[in-house]
Design a protein around this motif. Structure first.
Motif, short mmCIF file in Angstrom:
data_model
loop_
_atom_site.label_atom_id
_atom_site.label_comp_id
_atom_site.label_asym_id
_atom_site.label_seq_id
_atom_site.Cartn_x
_atom_site.Cartn_y
_atom_site.Cartn_z
N VAL A 268 1.51 13.15 -33.00
CA VAL A 268 1.07 11.76 -32.85
C VAL A 268 2.25 10.81 -33.05
CG1 VAL A 268 -0.38 9.95 -33.83
CG2 VAL A 268 -1.31 12.24 -33.55
N ALA A 269 3.03 11.07 -34.10
CA ALA A 269 4.20 10.23 -34.37
C ALA A 269 5.19 10.29 -33.20
CB ALA A 269 4.88 10.68 -35.66
N ASN A 270 5.39 11.47 -32.65
CA ASN A 270 6.32 11.64 -31.54
C ASN A 270 5.89 10.82 -30.33
OD1 ASN A 270 7.10 13.21 -28.90
ND2 ASN A 270 8.59 13.84 -30.42
N PHE A 271 4.61 10.89 -29.98
CA PHE A 271 4.12 10.14 -28.81
C PHE A 271 4.18 8.63 -29.05
CE2 PHE A 271 1.60 14.12 -27.70
CZ PHE A 271 2.43 14.44 -26.63
N VAL A 272 3.87 8.19 -30.26
CA VAL A 272 3.92 6.75 -30.57
C VAL A 272 5.35 6.24 -30.47
CG1 VAL A 272 3.62 5.04 -32.40
CG2 VAL A 272 1.84 6.75 -32.00
N VAL A 273 6.30 7.00 -31.05
CA VAL A 273 7.71 6.59 -30.99
C VAL A 273 8.19 6.57 -29.54
CG1 VAL A 273 10.06 7.28 -31.60
CG2 VAL A 273 8.26 7.38 -33.31
N ALA A 274 7.82 7.60 -28.76
CA ALA A 274 8.23 7.66 -27.35
C ALA A 274 7.69 6.44 -26.58
CB ALA A 274 7.74 8.95 -26.71
N ALA A 275 6.44 6.08 -26.85
CA ALA A 275 5.86 4.91 -26.18
C ALA A 275 6.62 3.63 -26.55
CB ALA A 275 4.39 4.77 -26.57
N ALA A 276 6.96 3.49 -27.85
CA ALA A 276 7.70 2.31 -28.29
C ALA A 276 9.07 2.24 -27.63
CB ALA A 276 7.83 2.33 -29.81
N VAL A 277 9.75 3.38 -27.54
CA VAL A 277 11.07 3.42 -26.92
C VAL A 277 11.00 2.98 -25.47
CG1 VAL A 277 12.91 4.95 -26.14
CG2 VAL A 277 12.04 5.14 -28.48
N TYR A 278 10.00 3.47 -24.73
CA TYR A 278 9.89 3.11 -23.32
C TYR A 278 9.54 1.63 -23.14
CZ TYR A 278 10.62 7.59 -21.06
OH TYR A 278 11.19 8.73 -20.56
N VAL A 279 8.73 1.08 -24.03
CA VAL A 279 8.41 -0.35 -23.94
C VAL A 279 9.67 -1.19 -24.17
CG1 VAL A 279 7.17 -2.25 -25.04
CG2 VAL A 279 5.99 -0.12 -24.56
N ILE A 280 10.41 -0.84 -25.22
CA ILE A 280 11.61 -1.61 -25.55
C ILE A 280 12.71 -1.41 -24.52
CG2 ILE A 280 13.40 -1.94 -27.31
CD1 ILE A 280 11.39 -1.04 -29.40
N ALA A 281 12.81 -0.18 -23.99
CA ALA A 281 13.89 0.13 -23.05
C ALA A 281 13.64 -0.44 -21.65
CB ALA A 281 14.07 1.64 -22.95
N SER A 282 12.42 -0.84 -21.36
CA SER A 282 12.16 -1.45 -20.05
C SER A 282 12.96 -2.75 -19.92
CB SER A 282 10.67 -1.75 -19.89
OG SER A 282 10.27 -2.77 -20.79
N PRO A 283 13.40 -3.11 -18.74
CA PRO A 283 14.17 -4.36 -18.59
C PRO A 283 13.50 -5.56 -19.23
CG PRO A 283 14.25 -3.09 -16.56
CD PRO A 283 13.29 -2.37 -17.48
N LEU A 284 12.18 -5.66 -19.09
CA LEU A 284 11.45 -6.77 -19.70
C LEU A 284 11.53 -6.71 -21.21
CD1 LEU A 284 9.56 -9.20 -19.41
CD2 LEU A 284 7.64 -7.60 -19.39
N GLY A 285 11.27 -5.51 -21.78
CA GLY A 285 11.33 -5.35 -23.23
C GLY A 285 12.74 -5.54 -23.77
N TYR A 286 13.71 -5.02 -23.06
CA TYR A 286 15.11 -5.12 -23.49
C TYR A 286 15.53 -6.58 -23.61
CZ TYR A 286 19.82 -3.16 -23.99
OH TYR A 286 21.03 -2.77 -24.49
N THR A 287 15.19 -7.35 -22.57
CA THR A 287 15.55 -8.77 -22.56
C THR A 287 14.78 -9.55 -23.62
OG1 THR A 287 15.98 -8.62 -20.18
CG2 THR A 287 15.69 -10.81 -21.11
#
Length: 435
Positions: free
Chosen positions: A40-59
């Motif tokens: 569960v922790a792994n999937f939650v962290v992976a989801a957070a990383v992808y949200v932040i790493a998206s161009p929109l999230g990064y900016t």
């Protein structure tokens, strides 16, 4: 790929990880276990990383903190946590026979090492003088001339190397008995080997960029592909076997429906443990499958007083005759060798059940008693095959019976009973009259 398309792709990936996290969280609620919590922790962290790493999230994160490159820190920390959790899962799954104390020490030791690495990386990153506009995926080659950044990347790649190669080595040697764990470890090993490609691409690009040579920048950017593929592989490792099991359980509920209709709905609807019309094949699938199996077994038990050897004998006789009669064999759709022992048992059982339900329903039609029809005096004279089946073998046995319900040999055998019975009646009455 444009920023808008990249954002959509990243957010879709994040949504998929969140859905998997919710799925594993529901399993964790039913069966609390450290391994499920790590997933569960792994999937939650992976989801957070992808949200932040998206161009929109990064900016957005960069604008919120007033530092364009700040988003890189949680992304790299998240990546390290993600692969670290996989390493801990691998340690637990590959050490079933070891002393639990030693396993605990290994888990704690690696956890402390990752915690220390993340703390050092954070300090180094925050002490770096980061300038210029932030370009996602190009941090490694845009900022390595800063000593704190070079140290930050060195710690990151060192831990990623240790984690991926250690996990690959352990997963490659493991031979667990559990099929699901074997599936997970197999894909953990593959995914970590692929992820190491990120290190192979990034390390020389970073070293070259730190010396002012940027000819390898594209190689460094390409290394992120290995990281994405490795992450998807890990996702499949932790969910692929479970998805396969879930799909099989959904299929088995569907396959068992005709048998359930016959021996539960057709015998006594009060045998239903739940009054829902049909069990869900999306949520609580395993629970619903077990419920169906229990209801079917209860229905078969209630039919035992209406069971006779007539249907069993008809199937066995027709099967024996078909072995020496090619035309009959072709009509019944049988191979030259006939049915296997298990297939014949399933055919006999399905014929016996259909015959018994027919007798019961016919008796109900003719009965005038409020309490229902009285079972025949020859009840319990015949014991159906499979009564001594072990609990863990009931599911495959019932699936074979359900699939055999409409077999031509079953249908033809029951038709012979319907044909013979009326013809036998006059003789029986004549015998009774002579007596």
């Amino acid at each position: 790929m444009s920023d808008s398309v990249a954002t959509i792709v990243y957010l879709l990936m994040a949504t998929a990880f969140l859905l998997l996290a919710g799925w594993k969280a529901s399993a964790l609620r039913r069966e609390p276990a450290p391994t499920l919590a790590l997933m569960v922790a792994n999937f939650v962290v992976a989801a957070a990383v992808y949200v932040i790493a998206s161009p929109l999230g990064y900016t957005a994160v960069g604008s919120a903190f007033g530092q364009a490159w700040i988003t890189t820190l949680p992304i790299y920390v998240g990546i390290l946590v993600n692969f670290g959790l996989v390493q801990l899962l691998t340690i637990i799954w590959t050490s079933p026979s070891q002393d639990p104390h030693r396993v605990r020490k290994a888990v704690i030791g690696w956890s402390l090492l990752y915690t220390l690495a993340i703390a050092v990386m954070t300090v180094a990153f925050l002490h770096a003088d980061l300038t210029g506009p932030a370009v996602p995926l190009k941090f490694n080659t845009e900022q390595p001339d800063e000593p704190p950044v070079l140290f930050f990347l060195g710690v990151f790649l060192t831990m990623l190397t240790c984690g991926t190669l250690h996990t690959w080595h352990r997963a490659r040697r493991a031979k667990p008995d559990d099929e699901r764990i074997a599936h997970a470890l197999h894909w953990f090993g593959r995914s970590m080997a692929v992820t190491f490609g990120y290190v192979v691409c990034s390390a020389p690009a970073i070293v070259a960029a730190s010396r002012g040579y940027h000819q390898l920048d594209a190689v460094g950017v390409f290394g992120s592909v290995f990281g994405v593929v490795g992450c998807i592989g890990i996702c499949y490792a932790m969910s692929g076997a479970a998805v396969s099991v879930w799909l099989r359980e959904r299929r088995d509920i569907r396959v068992l429906e005709p048998l359930w209709d016959l021996v539960v709905a057709g015998v006594d609807p009060d045998l239903e443990l739940s009054k829902s019309a049909r069990p869900s094949r999306l949520l609580n699938v395993r629970l619903n499958l077990h419920r169906r199996i229990i209801e079917i077994l209860d229905g078969i038990l209630k039919l035992r007083l209406w069971v006779t050897a007539d249907a069993a004998g008809a199937v066995e006789t027709m099967h024996s005759e078909s072995l020496n009669d090619e035309a009959l064999r072709e009509k019944l759709g049988l191979a030259e060798t006939g049915l296997t022992a298990q297939e014949l048992e399933a055919a006999v059982t399905s014929a016996v059940l259909r015959h018994a339900v027919g007798r019961l329903q016919d008796a109900r039609t003719r009965s005038t008693e409020a309490s229902g029809p009285t079972p025949p005096s020859d009840g319990l004279a015949y014991v159906m095959p499979g009564q001594d089946t072990a609990a863990d073998e009931e599911r495959p046995r019932l699936l074979r019976v359900a699939r055999a319900l409409e077999l031509p040999i079953v249908q033809a055998s029951l038709e012979t009973l319907q044909t013979v019975a009326p013809e036998a009646a006059p003789a029986s009455r004549a015998d009774a009259h002579s007596r």
